[in-house]
Design a protein around this motif. Structure first.
Motif, short mmCIF file in Angstrom:
data_model
loop_
_atom_site.label_atom_id
_atom_site.label_comp_id
_atom_site.label_asym_id
_atom_site.label_seq_id
_atom_site.Cartn_x
_atom_site.Cartn_y
_atom_site.Cartn_z
N ALA A 8 -46.54 36.93 9.85
CA ALA A 8 -46.71 36.43 8.48
C ALA A 8 -45.64 35.76 8.33
CB ALA A 8 -47.96 37.02 7.51
N ALA A 9 -44.80 35.56 8.02
CA ALA A 9 -43.33 35.01 7.78
C ALA A 9 -43.40 33.97 8.88
CB ALA A 9 -42.21 35.41 7.39
N GLU A 10 -44.15 33.97 10.30
CA GLU A 10 -43.59 33.23 10.97
C GLU A 10 -44.97 31.64 10.26
OE1 GLU A 10 -44.40 32.15 15.81
OE2 GLU A 10 -44.05 34.13 14.64
N LEU A 11 -45.96 32.60 10.18
CA LEU A 11 -47.23 31.07 10.34
C LEU A 11 -46.84 30.47 8.65
CD1 LEU A 11 -51.10 33.20 9.98
CD2 LEU A 11 -49.44 31.02 11.11
N ALA A 12 -46.58 31.20 7.27
CA ALA A 12 -45.95 30.43 6.19
C ALA A 12 -45.05 29.38 6.84
CB ALA A 12 -45.81 31.62 5.36
N GLU A 13 -43.45 30.19 7.42
CA GLU A 13 -42.27 29.43 7.99
C GLU A 13 -43.19 28.19 8.64
OE1 GLU A 13 -39.44 26.95 7.67
OE2 GLU A 13 -39.19 29.04 6.23
N ARG A 14 -43.60 27.91 9.19
CA ARG A 14 -44.75 26.85 10.18
C ARG A 14 -45.25 26.35 9.48
NH1 ARG A 14 -47.32 29.08 15.72
NH2 ARG A 14 -47.55 26.91 16.33
N ALA A 15 -46.24 26.64 8.47
CA ALA A 15 -46.64 25.77 7.40
C ALA A 15 -45.90 24.79 6.62
CB ALA A 15 -47.32 26.60 6.32
N ARG A 16 -44.90 25.44 5.92
CA ARG A 16 -43.95 24.39 5.83
C ARG A 16 -43.21 23.77 6.18
NH1 ARG A 16 -41.01 25.78 0.28
NH2 ARG A 16 -39.05 24.69 0.24
N ALA A 17 -42.45 24.13 7.28
CA ALA A 17 -42.16 23.21 7.83
C ALA A 17 -42.74 21.73 8.38
CB ALA A 17 -42.23 23.53 9.63
N GLU A 18 -44.27 21.94 8.59
CA GLU A 18 -45.48 20.62 8.63
C GLU A 18 -44.80 20.05 7.49
OE1 GLU A 18 -48.74 22.35 11.89
OE2 GLU A 18 -49.50 21.87 9.87
N GLY A 19 -45.62 20.97 6.25
CA GLY A 19 -45.07 19.75 4.70
C GLY A 19 -44.71 18.94 5.07
N THR A 20 -42.66 20.09 5.00
CA THR A 20 -42.18 18.79 4.78
C THR A 20 -41.43 18.12 6.10
OG1 THR A 20 -40.66 20.63 4.98
CG2 THR A 20 -39.19 19.88 5.01
N ALA A 21 -41.51 18.65 6.66
CA ALA A 21 -42.25 16.40 7.80
C ALA A 21 -43.16 15.80 7.33
CB ALA A 21 -42.75 17.24 8.89
N VAL A 22 -44.34 15.82 6.56
CA VAL A 22 -45.25 14.79 6.05
C VAL A 22 -44.70 14.88 4.72
CG1 VAL A 22 -47.24 14.54 4.95
CG2 VAL A 22 -46.74 16.74 7.00
N LEU A 23 -44.08 15.33 3.82
CA LEU A 23 -43.16 14.59 2.65
C LEU A 23 -42.42 13.12 2.98
CD1 LEU A 23 -42.85 17.95 0.24
CD2 LEU A 23 -44.80 15.84 0.40
N LYS A 24 -41.39 13.50 4.43
CA LYS A 24 -40.31 12.82 4.59
C LYS A 24 -41.15 11.72 5.35
CE LYS A 24 -36.30 12.71 8.05
NZ LYS A 24 -35.11 13.01 8.99
N ALA A 25 -42.32 12.05 6.16
CA ALA A 25 -42.65 11.46 6.38
C ALA A 25 -43.26 9.95 5.46
CB ALA A 25 -43.61 11.12 7.21
N ALA A 26 -43.99 10.48 4.52
CA ALA A 26 -44.80 9.83 3.21
C ALA A 26 -43.49 9.26 2.18
CB ALA A 26 -45.60 11.15 2.58
N GLY A 27 -42.06 9.40 2.88
CA GLY A 27 -41.32 8.67 1.80
C GLY A 27 -41.30 9.15 0.01
N ILE A 28 -41.88 11.11 0.20
CA ILE A 28 -42.09 11.20 -1.22
C ILE A 28 -41.08 12.32 -1.53
CG2 ILE A 28 -43.52 12.75 -2.56
CD1 ILE A 28 -45.88 11.85 -1.18
#
Length: 334
Positions: A216-236
């Motif tokens: 479950a922790a691996e899943l949560a970390e992977r979800a967060r890594a995607e979110g972090t990459a998205v915010l960076k790409a969006a300039g947020i």
């Protein structure tokens, strides 16, 4: 100032209960079995100090409230219910002239970042709140807030940015009601940071507690890594984990509870109550949207969103899905 709390669940009930106990004028808005229980017996409010019945005035909807110029609307419903609530309240007349949307402040004490966008279409004065308030709402009429020495941290500011005297007055009332309530000019930075943290709540709703080193922790970390990459790409821009941790440090800490009741996050609670819907379209779904706009794949969040919505629609218990099965499903995604 009178506080009309629209949605008296875990967050709204805790805010309204604490404000009432500090002698502020409060109306809780709730429907169905929860509204009936609040009207009949008051709010059964459990905190580290004990359990008591808090007799707060209750309304079923805007038709039950005669709005006044000094009212503050506190929106605390799940995001999937926001559009309906805004539509029902925005056009209500206010004593002395005008409507709620034209003249009253609306405070979004909610997770996600979509509520403020929706609100600004109908309300001129919108305030965002980054809610750090561990609380539970599992049965009608009862809310538990398990932390101390403060019940929670409510970071407040104008939307889309800025501060004003109204924000400071609201914050002062909250500070006098067992909350820490900093007023900031960039509240959405904190809300995006909280949104990243909410991704783990979808995992725990599906799979149970997210413990270090677990699938479950691996899943949560992977979800967060995607979110972090998205915010960076969006300039947020968003606050970092250290900023959020500093808000909680020495302020919002778990305390022994008199009734021993514990619950996980708000998405887990929605499944436990059999609410029929969850908020993931505006949590994980925000990162899907931004990812599609900016060319960043988000297969983990897309899978979690789909499974959580299916669990809610099918009435499945929280924690009924094995994290290893979700990881296997993700390995099969092209």
């Amino acid at each position: 100032m009178r506080y009309i709390v629209i949605g008296a669940g875990a967050v709204g009930g805790s805010i309204g209960g604490r404000l009432h106990e500090s002698s502020r004028d409060v109306v809780l808005v709730a429907r169905g079995a929860h509204g009936a229980a609040l009207r009949e017996d008051g709010l059964r409010f459990t905190t580290p100090e004990g359990t008591r019945q808090v007799r707060v005035p209750v309304a079923g909807g805007p038709e039950d409230v005669e709005l006044r110029p000094d009212d503050v609307l506190v929106l605390a419903v799940k995001t999937q219910h926001t559009a309906d609530a805004l539509t029902r309240w925005a056009g209500r007349p206010v004593a002395g002239g005008g409507t709620a949307g034209e003249s009253l402040p609306l405070v979004c004490a909610q997770n996600g970042v979509e509520n403020e966008r929706l609100a600004l279409r109908l309300f001129r004065r919108v305030y965002g709140v980054c809610v750090v308030l561990p609380a539970s709402f599992l049965r009608p009429g009862a809310v538990t807030a398990a932390c101390g020495p403060y019940t929670g941290v409510l970071v407040l500011g104008r939307y889309p940015d800025g501060t004003d005297d109204t924000a400071r007055r609201i914050a002062a009332d909250l500070e006098d009601s067992v909350f820490r309530a900093p007023v900031v000019p960039d509240v959405m930075r904190f809300k995006y940071a909280k949104l990243l943290g909410n991704l783990a709540q979808t995992v725990e709703a599906l799979c149970g507690p997210v413990t270090p080193g677990s699938p479950a922790a691996e899943l949560a970390e992977r979800a967060r890594a995607e979110g972090t990459a998205v915010l960076k790409a969006a300039g947020i821009d968003c606050a970092d984990t250290a900023e959020l941790a500093a808000l909680r440090e020495g302020a919002v800490e778990a305390r022994p509870m008199p009734e021993g009741e514990r619950a996980l996050g708000s998405t887990w609670q929605s499944l436990a109550r059999g609410a029929g819907s969850v908020e993931v379209d505006y949590l994980n779904g925000e990162f899907l949207l931004l990812g599609r706009m900016h060319g960043v794949p988000t297969p983990v969040n897309e899978t979690l969103l789909r499974l959580a919505n299916a669990s809610a629609a099918q009435g499945r218990e929280p924690g009924a899905t094995a994290a290893v099965d979700i990881l296997a499903l993700l390995r099969a995604v092209p």
